[in-house]
Design a protein around this motif. Structure first.
Motif, mmCIF file in Angstrom:
data_model
loop_
_atom_site.group_PDB
_atom_site.id
_atom_site.type_symbol
_atom_site.label_atom_id
_atom_site.label_comp_id
_atom_site.label_asym_id
_atom_site.label_seq_id
_atom_site.Cartn_x
_atom_site.Cartn_y
_atom_site.Cartn_z
ATOM 1 N N HIS A 16 -14.892 29.867 -22.090
ATOM 2 C CA HIS A 16 -13.431 29.944 -22.103
ATOM 3 C C HIS A 16 -12.969 31.209 -22.822
ATOM 4 O O HIS A 16 -12.036 31.898 -22.355
ATOM 5 N N SER B 237 -15.739 11.444 -16.475
ATOM 6 C CA SER B 237 -14.351 11.783 -16.133
ATOM 7 C C SER B 237 -14.329 13.078 -15.320
ATOM 8 O O SER B 237 -15.300 13.846 -15.300
ATOM 9 N N LYS C 283 -12.728 15.757 -15.888
ATOM 10 C CA LYS C 283 -12.819 16.920 -16.775
ATOM 11 C C LYS C 283 -14.273 17.206 -17.147
ATOM 12 O O LYS C 283 -14.717 18.372 -17.098
ATOM 13 N N ASN C 284 -15.008 16.175 -17.505
ATOM 14 C CA ASN C 284 -16.406 16.371 -17.873
ATOM 15 C C ASN C 284 -17.243 16.834 -16.687
ATOM 16 O O ASN C 284 -18.121 17.689 -16.822
ATOM 17 N N ALA D 27 -16.246 18.593 -14.227
ATOM 18 C CA ALA D 27 -15.917 19.992 -13.961
ATOM 19 C C ALA D 27 -16.661 20.918 -14.911
ATOM 20 O O ALA D 27 -17.170 21.978 -14.501
ATOM 21 N N ILE D 28 -16.744 20.528 -16.185
ATOM 22 C CA ILE D 28 -17.451 21.357 -17.170
ATOM 23 C C ILE D 28 -18.942 21.408 -16.856
ATOM 24 O O ILE D 28 -19.562 22.479 -16.864
#
Length: 315
Positions: A113, A173, A175-176, A178-179
């Motif tokens: 990031h 989830s 979000k996880n 995607a990471i």
């Protein structure tokens, strides 16, 4: 990070005595906390100096000793310990490879990031300040064992996933996923598979524990209770409340059998059921057996007593 240490055994430990709470927070020390706030307020990125201090031993005959730059907070899941951060929430029976992998993912995600922000032309100081401001709420330098901390954490947006089912429900989830995908750690279906494995491990462990408890009651505790009652056949005045207590063990064992027969088939619902229904019944039964331990004649209790476990090395 909470999911990385979520399993049946660790549920008994987190938040108890020397273990950290289930709320994942960071303790960098009060000095570095002040430095973070300074950067957020517009201060220089560099300038933090970790000065060691002299710690009194409390003894007149010995000199003070050099201590770490920051006091170690044993109530924090992630405390700074002089020259390192220590993740204190990993269970003793757990392979540390999975928590280490998740730590590395968190670090890599943060650096990725930061790199993305620098690529837009922003200054390093401003990028770091923005990241600190966004994540400032994870820093906590207070007492993690206090009754106020869960309420304060809730206001800060930190989740209190105090059981394994609650934690595992967040692992896969969007979000996880995607990471994990971005960093080429797991594909989406691999993340789902990992969650399923953790659920299966939790459910299997609880099922074994509950069935073992029933076996211990029926082959050890209840026969011992029956033998104990026989000794009072001719002296009812000394029985006390033994019949009621021993009867509660039988009733509690039967209730545990009944709740086990109603376990749902969905793996996620099964985990929640074991946590919210089966475990409380096991705790209730265990409390009655604890009382029984103090009623049975010495030597009649079929398993090592608390006294034996704690003080046998003195005999």
């Amino acid at each position: 990070m909470r999911c990385a240490v979520a399993h049946a055994g660790n549920d008994h430990r987190l938040g108890a005595q020397e273990a950290p709470p289930a709320i994942i927070s960071l303790y960098p020390g009060q000095g570095f906390e002040a430095h973070v706030d300074s950067i957020i307020a517009g201060g220089a990125l560099l300038g933090y100096k970790a000065e060691k201090k002299m710690q009194s031993t409390g003894c007149k005959a010995s000199m003070a000793v050099e201590a770490n730059s920051e006091d170690r907070n044993r109530t924090a899941p992630f405390p700074h310990c002089g020259n390192r951060f220590e993740f204190r929430a990993v269970g003793s029976s757990q392979n540390c490879s999975f928590p280490v992998m998740i730590c590395n993912v968190v670090m890599a995600a943060g650096m990725a990031h930061l790199a993305d922000q620098l690529a837009t032309g922003k200054k390093l100081r401003d990028c770091v300040a923005e990241m600190y401001k966004t994540n400032r709420h994870v820093i906590f330098t207070g007492n993690g064992y206090s009754a106020e901390w869960p309420e304060e954490a809730k206001k800060s947006g930190l989740p209190n996933l105090n059981t394994t089912p609650k934690a595992l429900a967040t692992f896969n989830s969007a979000k996880n996923k995607a990471i994990f995908q971005k960093l080429k750690v797991y594909e989406a279906d691999e993340t789902d598979a990992r969650a399923e494995v953790m659920y299966e491990n939790y459910n299997t462990t609880l099922a074994i524990e509950a069935k073992t408890m029933i076996h211990m009651m029926e082959t050890g505790i209840l026969p011992a209770c029956a033998k104990d009652l026989q000794k009072y056949t001719n002296c009812k005045a000394l029985v006390g409340d033994r019949e009621q207590v021993y009867g509660s063990i039988k009733a509690g064992t039967q209730k545990l059998k009944e709740v086990l027969s109603k376990v749902p088939h969905s793996i996620q619902e099964e985990a929640t059921y074991y946590c919210d229904v089966v475990k409380p019944q096991m705790v209730a039964l265990r409390e009655v057996v604890d009382t029984t331990e103090g009623l049975l004649e010495s030597g009649l209790y079929p398993y090592p007593t608390y006294e034996t476990l704690l003080y046998s090395h003195h005999h």
